[in-house]
Scaffold this motif. Structure first.
Motif, PDB file in Angstrom:
ATOM      1  N   GLY A  59      -5.705  13.387   0.268  1.00 13.67           N
ATOM      2  CA  GLY A  59      -4.369  12.803   0.327  1.00 13.67           C
ATOM      3  C   GLY A  59      -4.156  11.843   1.473  1.00 13.67           C
ATOM      4  N   ARG A  60      -5.085  11.838   2.447  1.00 16.16           N
ATOM      5  CA  ARG A  60      -4.826  11.048   3.655  1.00 16.16           C
ATOM      6  C   ARG A  60      -5.893   9.999   3.961  1.00 16.16           C
ATOM      7  NH1 ARG A  60      -2.865  16.057   7.616  1.00 16.16           N
ATOM      8  NH2 ARG A  60      -1.150  16.767   6.256  1.00 16.16           N
ATOM      9  N   TYR A  61      -7.087  10.172   3.411  1.00 16.16           N
ATOM     10  CA  TYR A  61      -8.152   9.218   3.707  1.00 16.16           C
ATOM     11  C   TYR A  61      -7.912   7.907   2.951  1.00 16.16           C
ATOM     12  CZ  TYR A  61     -12.800   7.142   4.107  1.00 16.16           C
ATOM     13  OH  TYR A  61     -13.844   6.294   4.353  1.00 16.16           O
ATOM     14  N   ARG A  62      -8.251   6.790   3.570  1.00 20.94           N
ATOM     15  CA  ARG A  62      -8.088   5.480   2.959  1.00 20.94           C
ATOM     16  C   ARG A  62      -9.427   4.758   2.914  1.00 20.94           C
ATOM     17  NH1 ARG A  62      -2.289   2.785   4.533  1.00 20.94           N
ATOM     18  NH2 ARG A  62      -0.996   4.613   4.060  1.00 20.94           N
ATOM     19  N   VAL A  63      -9.804   4.325   1.735  1.00 26.05           N
ATOM     20  CA  VAL A  63     -11.036   3.575   1.566  1.00 26.05           C
ATOM     21  C   VAL A  63     -10.867   2.203   2.204  1.00 26.05           C
ATOM     22  CG1 VAL A  63     -12.679   2.655  -0.121  1.00 26.05           C
ATOM     23  CG2 VAL A  63     -11.491   4.821  -0.575  1.00 26.05           C
TER      24      VAL A  63
ATOM     25  N   VAL B  53       0.840  -1.205   0.000  1.00 31.21           N
ATOM     26  CA  VAL B  53       0.000   0.000   0.000  1.00 31.21           C
ATOM     27  C   VAL B  53       0.871   1.250   0.000  1.00 31.21           C
ATOM     28  CG1 VAL B  53      -1.634   1.343   1.371  1.00 31.21           C
ATOM     29  CG2 VAL B  53      -1.992  -1.111   1.061  1.00 31.21           C
ATOM     30  N   ILE B  54       1.958   1.213   0.771  1.00 30.32           N
ATOM     31  CA  ILE B  54       2.895   2.340   0.783  1.00 30.32           C
ATOM     32  C   ILE B  54       3.476   2.568  -0.614  1.00 30.32           C
ATOM     33  CG2 ILE B  54       5.144   3.117   1.646  1.00 30.32           C
ATOM     34  CD1 ILE B  54       4.457   1.767   4.307  1.00 30.32           C
TER      35      ILE B  54
ATOM     36  N   ILE C  51      -6.940   7.343  -1.454  1.00 30.89           N
ATOM     37  CA  ILE C  51      -7.723   7.920  -2.549  1.00 30.89           C
ATOM     38  C   ILE C  51      -6.845   8.184  -3.761  1.00 30.89           C
ATOM     39  CG2 ILE C  51      -8.960  10.012  -3.257  1.00 30.89           C
ATOM     40  CD1 ILE C  51     -10.295  10.079  -0.585  1.00 30.89           C
ATOM     41  N   SER C  52      -5.590   8.568  -3.545  1.00 31.47           N
ATOM     42  CA  SER C  52      -4.706   8.854  -4.675  1.00 31.47           C
ATOM     43  C   SER C  52      -4.515   7.622  -5.562  1.00 31.47           C
ATOM     44  CB  SER C  52      -3.346   9.341  -4.168  1.00 31.47           C
ATOM     45  OG  SER C  52      -2.732   8.381  -3.332  1.00 31.47           O
ATOM     46  N   VAL C  53      -4.518   6.427  -4.975  1.00 28.13           N
ATOM     47  CA  VAL C  53      -4.394   5.198  -5.763  1.00 28.13           C
ATOM     48  C   VAL C  53      -5.630   4.991  -6.623  1.00 28.13           C
ATOM     49  CG1 VAL C  53      -4.164   2.683  -5.636  1.00 28.13           C
ATOM     50  CG2 VAL C  53      -2.851   4.142  -4.084  1.00 28.13           C
TER      51      VAL C  53
END
Length: 343
Positions: free
Chosen positions: A182-186, A54-55, A192-194
């Motif tokens: 830029g910081r929230y993760r689904v 993920v990183i 979100i950027s991915v």
């Protein structure tokens, strides 16, 4: 007679070589990618952990978005060197709108997208109207933007409470909605950027491969004179390609600003080289031999996995650019060096 006829033995020997060369062109980069993953995974088991992957995806997402814009300019036979500076300028613009002007999320995003469109249009006009070579035009734009973005803050990064050149203090701050980009993760996993990167890769692939406009852009890149004789408005398509590149770069800048939460003047320094490497490596994916969005995304992943693996192996930072360059040369060899030899 032996001088003019082709011997069966020579023909039979040439065919396996041609087949082997075709396999190398088509699958060479994928084999290299799999081998690299296997090596890093065996040397460091944490390399294939979900957290690390993920990183990696998060780190390559912005580079991939910029590289997708470069891909669109490569399709029409051009090249955009200004993407890194456009992304950095978008980062500074979003920060300035919210921290200095105390604007909202939509205002900041709109300003960044407008900036990307404007820069793309300027690049396109310089190239198609004034006949400035694409490398020189976008290089000039790059230096112009790098200088202009520093003027409003006298060369300083933008953060809440900073002193402005006019003696006032910036009281605004980044909104929670903007920072979430830029910081929230689904599902607490996928940034979100991915998702934005994947959506853009799919959208640009569909646009270039399955629409009339995309096919015309490929035709322009292959033979602009023939495309013009066939009725295509070559100049308009080229300007559109650079505008798409500018928008992609501004989206990358928005996501970068949302991730770092400040207008850092040095945040976009490495974006250009990494994005260009990803776009060029994309030529070698599945032996495409041409710019394509899926190949570009895989190229960005390739670069990201390589740098992440080297970091986990404690490779000196000063060796990473050299290794990245060697991999790029190998990818281009698979694309051009082997494919040009037909026999």
């Amino acid at each position: 007679m032996s001088d003019t006829a082709t011997s069966p033995s020579r023909t039979g020997a040439a065919k396996p070589k041609a087949d082997l060369r075709a396999l190398a062109v088509r699958w060479g980069l994928i084999v290299l990618l799999v081998a690299m993953i296997a090596y890093f995974a065996s040397a460091e088991p944490a390399f294939l952990s979900v957290r690390n992957l993920v990183i990696v995806l998060q780190s390559v997402s912005i580079v991939a978005i910029l590289a997708l814009g470069v891909t669109c300019t490569l399709v029409v036979g051009g090249f955009d060197l200004s993407i890194g500076s456009v992304a950095a300028s978008a980062l500074m613009a979003a920060s300035y709108v919210m921290v200095v002007w105390e604007g909202g999320t939509l205002m900041a995003i709109a300003a960044c997208l407008a900036l990307g469109l404007a820069v793309g249009m300027v690049n396109g006009l310089l190239i198609v109207k004034l006949r400035v070579p694409d490398l020189l035009a976008t290089l000039g734009t790059m230096f112009l933007l790098l200088g202009l973005q520093l003027i409003p803050t006298a060369g300083r990064s933008i953060a809440t409470g900073m002193s402005l050149p006019d003696g006032t203090t910036a009281e605004g701050r980044f909104t929670a909605e903007f920072l979430a980009l830029g910081r929230y993760r689904v599902w607490d996993t996928v940034p979100i950027s991915v998702l934005v990167m994947l959506a853009l890769a799919v959208a640009i692939t569909i646009f270039l491969t399955f629409t009339r406009w995309g096919r015309v852009m490929y035709a322009i890149g292959s033979n602009p004179q023939a495309a013009r004789l066939a009725g295509a408005n070559v100049e308009r398509y080229k300007i559109a390609a650079y505008m798409i590149s500018g928008v992609c770069a501004s989206i990358g800048g928005i996501l970068l600003a949302a991730r770092v939460g400040r207008g850092d003047v040095s945040s976009g320094n490495s974006l250009l080289l990494d994005a260009v490497a990803a776009a060029l490596i994309g030529f070698a994916v599945f032996g495409a031999g041409k710019p394509n969005a899926i190949g570009t995304a895989i190229g960005a992943l390739f670069v990201g996995l390589l740098l992440n693996g080297l970091t986990m192996m404690n490779a000196p930072y000063y060796t990473q650019d050299a290794i990245k360059g060697a991999v790029l040369v190998a990818a281009l060899m698979f694309t051009f060096g082997l494919s040009v030899r037909k026999c």
